[in-house]
Structure formats: C-alpha cells, structure tokens
Design a protein around this motif. Structure first.
Motif, PDB file in Angstrom:
ATOM      1  N   ASN A 227       0.790  -1.235   0.000  1.00 27.58           N
ATOM      2  CA  ASN A 227       0.000   0.000   0.000  1.00 27.58           C
ATOM      3  C   ASN A 227       0.816   1.275   0.000  1.00 27.58           C
ATOM      4  OD1 ASN A 227       0.589  -1.034   2.722  1.00 27.58           O
ATOM      5  ND2 ASN A 227      -0.470   0.808   3.443  1.00 27.58           N
ATOM      6  N   GLY A 228       2.126   1.192   0.211  1.00 31.67           N
ATOM      7  CA  GLY A 228       2.943   2.405   0.246  1.00 31.67           C
ATOM      8  C   GLY A 228       3.791   2.641  -0.981  1.00 31.67           C
ATOM      9  N   PHE A 229       3.759   1.726  -1.944  1.00 31.69           N
ATOM     10  CA  PHE A 229       4.651   1.835  -3.109  1.00 31.69           C
ATOM     11  C   PHE A 229       4.151   2.846  -4.126  1.00 31.69           C
ATOM     12  CE2 PHE A 229       6.305  -2.020  -1.326  1.00 31.69           C
ATOM     13  CZ  PHE A 229       7.635  -2.048  -1.726  1.00 31.69           C
ATOM     14  N   PRO A 230       5.127   3.436  -4.869  1.00 33.08           N
ATOM     15  CA  PRO A 230       6.571   3.366  -4.695  1.00 33.08           C
ATOM     16  C   PRO A 230       6.984   3.896  -3.318  1.00 33.08           C
ATOM     17  CG  PRO A 230       6.042   4.300  -6.844  1.00 33.08           C
ATOM     18  CD  PRO A 230       4.770   4.264  -6.054  1.00 33.08           C
ATOM     19  N   VAL A 231       7.994   3.274  -2.716  1.00 30.21           N
ATOM     20  CA  VAL A 231       8.450   3.682  -1.394  1.00 30.21           C
ATOM     21  C   VAL A 231       9.840   4.281  -1.495  1.00 30.21           C
ATOM     22  CG1 VAL A 231       7.105   1.865  -0.282  1.00 30.21           C
ATOM     23  CG2 VAL A 231       9.507   1.456  -0.783  1.00 30.21           C
ATOM     24  N   TYR A 232      10.100   5.237  -0.603  1.00 29.41           N
ATOM     25  CA  TYR A 232      11.451   5.785  -0.507  1.00 29.41           C
ATOM     26  C   TYR A 232      12.234   4.896   0.439  1.00 29.41           C
ATOM     27  CZ  TYR A 232      15.324   9.045  -0.280  1.00 29.41           C
ATOM     28  OH  TYR A 232      16.574   9.613  -0.382  1.00 29.41           O
ATOM     29  N   ARG A 233      13.242   4.221  -0.098  1.00 30.29           N
ATOM     30  CA  ARG A 233      14.071   3.331   0.721  1.00 30.29           C
ATOM     31  C   ARG A 233      15.294   4.103   1.211  1.00 30.29           C
ATOM     32  NH1 ARG A 233      15.325  -2.602  -0.501  1.00 30.29           N
ATOM     33  NH2 ARG A 233      15.112  -2.618   1.765  1.00 30.29           N
ATOM     34  N   LEU A 234      15.422   4.193   2.518  1.00 29.88           N
ATOM     35  CA  LEU A 234      16.540   4.918   3.107  1.00 29.88           C
ATOM     36  C   LEU A 234      17.869   4.284   2.721  1.00 29.88           C
ATOM     37  CD1 LEU A 234      14.962   5.516   6.622  1.00 29.88           C
ATOM     38  CD2 LEU A 234      15.214   7.188   4.774  1.00 29.88           C
ATOM     39  N   ARG A 235      17.868   2.967   2.572  1.00 30.25           N
ATOM     40  CA  ARG A 235      19.092   2.262   2.178  1.00 30.25           C
ATOM     41  C   ARG A 235      19.566   2.692   0.808  1.00 30.25           C
ATOM     42  NH1 ARG A 235      19.090  -3.922   0.318  1.00 30.25           N
ATOM     43  NH2 ARG A 235      18.430  -2.829  -1.563  1.00 30.25           N
ATOM     44  N   ASP A 236      18.621   2.885  -0.120  1.00 27.01           N
ATOM     45  CA  ASP A 236      18.955   3.216  -1.503  1.00 27.01           C
ATOM     46  C   ASP A 236      18.953   4.712  -1.782  1.00 27.01           C
ATOM     47  OD1 ASP A 236      19.125   0.487  -2.100  1.00 27.01           O
ATOM     48  OD2 ASP A 236      16.975   0.368  -2.537  1.00 27.01           O
ATOM     49  N   GLN A 237      18.377   5.494  -0.851  1.00 24.27           N
ATOM     50  CA  GLN A 237      18.302   6.951  -1.019  1.00 24.27           C
ATOM     51  C   GLN A 237      17.532   7.339  -2.285  1.00 24.27           C
ATOM     52  OE1 GLN A 237      19.954   9.531   1.337  1.00 24.27           O
ATOM     53  NE2 GLN A 237      19.245   7.671   2.348  1.00 24.27           N
ATOM     54  N   ARG A 238      16.461   6.595  -2.569  1.00 20.46           N
ATOM     55  CA  ARG A 238      15.626   6.904  -3.737  1.00 20.46           C
ATOM     56  C   ARG A 238      14.319   6.136  -3.628  1.00 20.46           C
ATOM     57  NH1 ARG A 238      15.697   2.697  -7.481  1.00 20.46           N
ATOM     58  NH2 ARG A 238      17.289   1.108  -7.082  1.00 20.46           N
ATOM     59  N   LEU A 239      13.387   6.510  -4.506  1.00 22.07           N
ATOM     60  CA  LEU A 239      12.112   5.796  -4.580  1.00 22.07           C
ATOM     61  C   LEU A 239      12.283   4.475  -5.325  1.00 22.07           C
ATOM     62  CD1 LEU A 239       9.624   8.677  -5.295  1.00 22.07           C
ATOM     63  CD2 LEU A 239       9.310   6.955  -3.531  1.00 22.07           C
ATOM     64  N   VAL A 240      11.640   3.442  -4.816  1.00 27.16           N
ATOM     65  CA  VAL A 240      11.742   2.114  -5.409  1.00 27.16           C
ATOM     66  C   VAL A 240      10.348   1.631  -5.795  1.00 27.16           C
ATOM     67  CG1 VAL A 240      12.356  -0.292  -4.971  1.00 27.16           C
ATOM     68  CG2 VAL A 240      13.815   1.546  -4.097  1.00 27.16           C
ATOM     69  N   PRO A 241      10.113   1.305  -7.077  1.00 26.36           N
ATOM     70  CA  PRO A 241       8.815   0.754  -7.499  1.00 26.36           C
ATOM     71  C   PRO A 241       8.616  -0.653  -6.933  1.00 26.36           C
ATOM     72  CG  PRO A 241      10.111   1.560  -9.389  1.00 26.36           C
ATOM     73  CD  PRO A 241      11.029   1.501  -8.217  1.00 26.36           C
ATOM     74  N   LEU A 242       7.372  -1.087  -6.881  1.00 21.71           N
ATOM     75  CA  LEU A 242       7.040  -2.390  -6.296  1.00 21.71           C
ATOM     76  C   LEU A 242       7.744  -3.538  -7.007  1.00 21.71           C
ATOM     77  CD1 LEU A 242       5.424  -4.161  -4.345  1.00 21.71           C
ATOM     78  CD2 LEU A 242       3.508  -4.061  -5.962  1.00 21.71           C
ATOM     79  N   HIS A 243       7.730  -3.540  -8.339  1.00 20.24           N
ATOM     80  CA  HIS A 243       8.323  -4.668  -9.058  1.00 20.24           C
ATOM     81  C   HIS A 243       9.831  -4.733  -8.868  1.00 20.24           C
ATOM     82  CE1 HIS A 243       4.790  -5.592 -12.038  1.00 20.24           C
ATOM     83  NE2 HIS A 243       4.383  -5.364 -10.793  1.00 20.24           N
ATOM     84  N   GLU A 244      10.464  -3.598  -8.656  1.00 23.01           N
ATOM     85  CA  GLU A 244      11.893  -3.619  -8.357  1.00 23.01           C
ATOM     86  C   GLU A 244      12.136  -4.252  -6.990  1.00 23.01           C
ATOM     87  OE1 GLU A 244      15.661  -0.637  -7.488  1.00 23.01           O
ATOM     88  OE2 GLU A 244      13.964   0.121  -8.665  1.00 23.01           O
ATOM     89  N   ARG A 245      11.237  -3.965  -6.024  1.00 19.40           N
ATOM     90  CA  ARG A 245      11.396  -4.565  -4.697  1.00 19.40           C
ATOM     91  C   ARG A 245      11.182  -6.082  -4.771  1.00 19.40           C
ATOM     92  NH1 ARG A 245      13.927  -5.930  -1.883  1.00 19.40           N
ATOM     93  NH2 ARG A 245      13.742  -6.368   0.336  1.00 19.40           N
ATOM     94  N   MET A 246      10.179  -6.511  -5.559  1.00 19.52           N
ATOM     95  CA  MET A 246       9.961  -7.946  -5.741  1.00 19.52           C
ATOM     96  C   MET A 246      11.178  -8.594  -6.386  1.00 19.52           C
ATOM     97  SD  MET A 246       6.009  -8.052  -7.072  1.00 19.52           S
ATOM     98  CE  MET A 246       4.622  -7.818  -5.957  1.00 19.52           C
ATOM     99  N   GLU A 247      11.743  -7.908  -7.344  1.00 22.96           N
ATOM    100  CA  GLU A 247      12.948  -8.400  -8.004  1.00 22.96           C
ATOM    101  C   GLU A 247      14.081  -8.573  -6.986  1.00 22.96           C
ATOM    102  OE1 GLU A 247      15.130  -7.158 -12.205  1.00 22.96           O
ATOM    103  OE2 GLU A 247      14.470  -5.584 -10.843  1.00 22.96           O
ATOM    104  N   GLY A 248      14.215  -7.593  -6.091  1.00 21.23           N
ATOM    105  CA  GLY A 248      15.245  -7.666  -5.060  1.00 21.23           C
ATOM    106  C   GLY A 248      15.034  -8.816  -4.098  1.00 21.23           C
ATOM    107  N   CYS A 249      13.769  -9.073  -3.746  1.00 19.23           N
ATOM    108  CA  CYS A 249      13.473 -10.196  -2.855  1.00 19.23           C
ATOM    109  C   CYS A 249      13.890 -11.521  -3.485  1.00 19.23           C
ATOM    110  CB  CYS A 249      11.990 -10.235  -2.515  1.00 19.23           C
ATOM    111  SG  CYS A 249      11.469  -9.027  -1.282  1.00 19.23           S
ATOM    112  N   MET A 250      13.631 -11.687  -4.771  1.00 18.74           N
ATOM    113  CA  MET A 250      14.009 -12.920  -5.444  1.00 18.74           C
ATOM    114  C   MET A 250      15.526 -13.063  -5.507  1.00 18.74           C
ATOM    115  SD  MET A 250      11.171 -13.521  -8.463  1.00 18.74           S
ATOM    116  CE  MET A 250      11.660 -15.242  -8.618  1.00 18.74           C
ATOM    117  N   GLN A 251      16.207 -11.963  -5.721  1.00 16.35           N
ATOM    118  CA  GLN A 251      17.667 -12.005  -5.719  1.00 16.35           C
ATOM    119  C   GLN A 251      18.201 -12.360  -4.332  1.00 16.35           C
ATOM    120  OE1 GLN A 251      18.407  -8.056  -7.203  1.00 16.35           O
ATOM    121  NE2 GLN A 251      18.481  -8.706  -9.337  1.00 16.35           N
ATOM    122  N   ASP A 252      17.506 -11.894  -3.287  1.00 12.46           N
ATOM    123  CA  ASP A 252      17.944 -12.174  -1.916  1.00 12.46           C
ATOM    124  C   ASP A 252      17.902 -13.660  -1.580  1.00 12.46           C
ATOM    125  OD1 ASP A 252      18.434  -9.511  -1.445  1.00 12.46           O
ATOM    126  OD2 ASP A 252      16.557  -9.136  -0.381  1.00 12.46           O
TER     127      ASP A 252
END
Length: 288
Positions: A227-252
């Motif tokens: 419900n908050g996407f795109p979200v500003y990720r403090l780690r990345d210092q930028r806004l991250v779209p939902l599909h990019e976050r899903m992509e990151g989870c799969m890489q993790d």
C-alpha cells in the motif's frame, strides 16, 4: 593423528548454517519485545475484509519501522519521497508527444480526477485482455492519447508520475478487484506467493506470512504489504517501485527474478494488493 575434514563436508556444513536461520520450518527468532526500538505493530492492525485472508489482521509496513521512520513519512516536508510527487505534478501539466497534449488535457486536476483511482490497481483492461498496473496504464495513455514515447520502467519520470497519481489516493483504502476475469491472475499470483524459489528455497510467505514481526538478521519483517509503493528506501536513497522490490526479494533468496512488468510480477502484485485490502494508500511511504 587428527584426520582433515573433507572439503565437501565443510562446504555442506556452511550451507546448512547459512540457510537454517531463514527456513520457515526452523525455529524462528523471537518477536520484538515491547519497549525495544521497534514499535508494537500489533496495535495497528485492521480487520480483514475477506474471510479467506491468511491474516487475522492486516498491518501496514509502516508500523514495523522505527518511530523515526514513521515520523519522517508522516511529515510531508521531511518525507524525501515528496520530491517525486513534485516532479510528477510538473509532468502532469507538461505537453509531450505528437498530439500536443498533457495528462491534464484529458484529466484536468489530478486531485479530483485521480482520487481513488490508484487504490483499485492492478485493474482489468478489456482491450488488452489482461490486467495492467498503474505504470502500464500511464504508458498506455502516453502512447495512445499523447502519442508520446512510453517511459522506461524505473525511470525517474515513470516512478515520479506513478508516485504522484498514487498520492492522490493517499488515505483511501486499497480496493483491488479479483473477481471475474481477474480471478485467474489472482490465483496465479497466489501460487507464486507460496512457491519456493532460489538456493535458499524460500517463498514470499516464508518471511511475510510465517515470520512477520520477527527479526531476520538486522531487519524486522513486515507482512509485505504494497500500500505504500513506490516507497522511498533509506538504504537506496531513492524511490523504489514495487516490481523492483519484488525483483530484489528474489535475488535475496538466490533466485532468478522475473522481469519488472512481466505477467508473473503483475499476477503477484494483484495477489499482494488483495492481501492488504482496506489498508490506506500511503504513497510515498518511507522504509529502511
């Protein structure tokens, strides 16, 4: 005489030590204690709107973050995601493409015409015979009504416009529909959510359903709501779209990720949105 341990045995032992803390069927880390730096997320749950929900209550990822992060999100002047909202507002009225139009040419004031729109996405598109998410809907308008080039996924323009449009629904409940022609996509997303992937053999549910409210190393796991996407990720210092976050989870989990805007991620986005029915849209949210 001490015999050397074979390399293969040593390697297997290291793999077991690396994977064991993450497996959903292994003893999990204790829940955060009251009074720790993490807030009591249990106090912020909303009653589920669907009897088939896997949760007793749905909780926004906001309440799994520190008080400092919550305060940053709540203050529009300190929330760094609002720089994208401002950029999106400028793009809304900017003439672009061969048709000589802007978004405002058709939709007028976004605060009125876009109110509640994003809360219902992904949404069925009759012409395409498949659902589209908000980023895809924006590019359909660009290539159609504006006769302009679609923005690339992850570009500052598409992320800013997505953030701006979603921000017009801030505070309104997530209201995605999963009946009718959306049902097969919902079911596909559900299947993907519980599918184990990668070398770590984990599913989305392993973290966000079985172990939310617990620590995974230094991270405090949430329900994985969108419900908050795109979200500003403090780690990345930028806004991250939902599909990019899903992509990151799969890489993790050491899996080969699906491509952003693919049918797989679109189905998964539909299912994840359904899991958060009733949660308020928070875009732009702030997360770790």
């Amino acid at each position: 005489m001490v015999r050397p341990i074979p390399f293969a045995v040593t390697a297997l032992a290291l793999v077991a030590l690396a994977v064991a803390p993450h497996a959903q069927d292994m003893p999990s880390a204790p829940a955060a204690k009251e009074g720790s730096e993490r807030p009591a997320w249990q106090a912020h749950g909303l009653k589920v709107q669907n009897p088939n929900s896997p949760f007793d209550e749905v909780v926004s990822g906001l309440y799994f973050r520190s008080k400092e992060t919550q305060d940053m999100q709540a203050d529009d002047f300190n929330n760094p995601g609002f720089l994208a909202v401002e950029q999106g507002e400028e793009l809304w009225s900017k003439v672009d493409g061969a048709a000589g139009k802007s978004c405002a040419s058709c939709h007028n004031e976004a605060s009125t015409s876009m109110k509640g729109v994003a809360a219902a996405y992904p949404k069925w598109n009759e012409k395409l015979g498949k659902p589209v998410n908000l980023e895809q809907r924006i590019n359909i308008c660009r290539s159609g009504a504006l006769k302009a080039e679609p923005w690339a996924f992850g570009s500052s323009e598409l992320t800013a416009m997505t953030t701006y449009v979603r921000n017009q629904s801030r505070g309104m409940p997530v209201a995605v529909k999963v009946d009718g022609p959306m049902t097969p996509w919902f079911e596909r997303g559900q299947s993907l959510y519980y599918q184990r992937n990668g070398q770590l053999d984990l599913a989305c549910a392993s973290c966000h359903e079985k172990n939310h409210g617990k620590y995974l190393r230094a991270d405090f796991l949430s329900q994985g709501q969108s419900n908050g996407f795109p979200v500003y990720r403090l780690r990345d210092q930028r806004l991250v779209p939902l599909h990019e976050r899903m992509e990151g989870c799969m890489q993790d989990v050491r899996a080969t990720p699906f491509k952003p805007l693919s049918d797989e991620f679109l189905a998964l986005e539909t299912y994840v949105a359904w899991r958060g029915l009733g949660l308020p849209v928070e875009t732009p949210a702030v997360r770790n």
